[in-house]
Design an enzyme around this catalytic site. Structure first.
Site, PDB file in Angstrom:
ATOM      1  N   SER A 103      36.700  38.354  35.582  1.00 39.63           N
ATOM      2  CA  SER A 103      35.989  39.570  35.980  1.00 39.63           C
ATOM      3  C   SER A 103      36.764  40.776  35.493  1.00 39.63           C
ATOM      4  O   SER A 103      37.969  40.689  35.242  1.00 39.63           O
ATOM      5  CB  SER A 103      35.869  39.624  37.510  1.00 39.63           C
TER       6      SER A 103
ATOM      7  N   TYR B  51      38.533  39.281  46.318  1.00 42.49           N
ATOM      8  CA  TYR B  51      37.976  38.893  45.023  1.00 42.49           C
ATOM      9  C   TYR B  51      38.909  39.304  43.898  1.00 42.49           C
ATOM     10  O   TYR B  51      39.176  38.528  42.971  1.00 42.49           O
ATOM     11  CB  TYR B  51      36.610  39.548  44.849  1.00 42.49           C
TER      12      TYR B  51
ATOM     13  N   LYS C 240      40.813  36.882  41.084  1.00 42.86           N
ATOM     14  CA  LYS C 240      40.606  36.963  39.634  1.00 42.86           C
ATOM     15  C   LYS C 240      41.899  37.306  38.899  1.00 42.86           C
ATOM     16  O   LYS C 240      42.115  36.848  37.764  1.00 42.86           O
ATOM     17  CB  LYS C 240      39.505  37.979  39.314  1.00 42.86           C
TER      18      LYS C 240
END
Length: 247
Positions: free
Chosen positions: A139, A152, A156
């Site tokens: 991402s 998150y 990542k």
């Protein structure tokens, strides 16, 4: 893209929708035999039906990427030329409020699950002498931070680090490992967010290209990464973020 993947076997985790389904369709359209994997049998049946209707040679594997026994049981003994390690999850939350259980779930799927699948596929590649490609769906938040996205973003960033080390460990076997780092991509989840969240819409509008990416656009980057044209790319991350991380 003129290069075809006839005779190649592709495994796509999280392959029933969004980027994963687009990747399965893109590789299949170029002649690959595609295996889509997910936890939901109903989702797999729907995706498989859609792929077959499009003329893709496809099969399904049902397993939970967080369950080591299921991962090994489903993948061990099978050989793949390309892994699209796409299964992932996301839940926004301010660092002051996010529950420990939520953090653990995101890390379990996005990092531990990615590790389990990549390790198992890599072992089969090495055993079979396959000089394959492992593609991690990362991402833009694997490279920068964002308010309200601590779990998150941490997952990542960890995936990006894992990919670098995998690339070093697997280079002697001719296996390449590459992250593809999309921006916000048009999926059911982001469509809902863009329709209801002013904050989300503002984040998209600040991107230089000022729009969501289409799943097919991210899939085309993955196809390139798996191609011979990307033969010297490993251990790095290909940005498909519409310029978002330039700001």
């Amino acid at each position: 893209m003129s290069e075809r993947f006839d005779g190649k076997r592709i495994l796509v985790t999280g392959g029933t929708s969004g980027i994963g389904f687009a990747a399965a369709k893109a590789f299949g359209a170029l002649g690959a035999a595609v295996t889509v994997a997910a936890r939901s049998r109903a989702g797999l049946d729907h995706a498989l039906g859609a792929l077959v209707l499009d003329g893709v040679a496809a099969e399904a594997l049902c397993f939970d990427v967080c369950n080591e026994e299921e991962v090994i049981g489903a993948i061990a003994g099978r050989t793949f030329d390309v892994l699209v390690n796409n299964a992932g999850t996301h839940a926004p939350g301010n660092i002051l409020d996010i529950a420990s259980e939520t953090f653990d779930t995101i890390m379990a799927v996005n990092v531990r699950g990615a590790f389990l699948v990549a390790r198992t596929v890599a072992q089969s590649m090495v055993s079979a002498g396959i000089k394959g490609v492992i593609i991690q769906t990362s991402s833009q938040l694997g490279h920068v931070g964002a308010a309200g996205r601590a779990s998150y973003t941490a997952s990542k960033h960890a995936l990006e680090g894992l990919n670098k080390c995998m690339a070093l460990d697997l280079a002697p076997y001719g296996i390449r490992c590459v992250c593809v780092s999309p921006t916000f991509t048009r999926t059911e989840m982001t469509e809902r967010a863009s329709a209801t969240s002013k904050e989300f819409s503002a984040q998209v509008s600040r991107m230089p290209l000022a729009r969501l990416a289409e799943p097919e656009e991210i899939a085309s980057v993955m196809v390139f990464v798996a191609s011979s044209g990307a033969a010297m790319i490993t251990g790095s991350s290909i940005m498909a973020d519409g310029g978002w991380t330039c700001l």
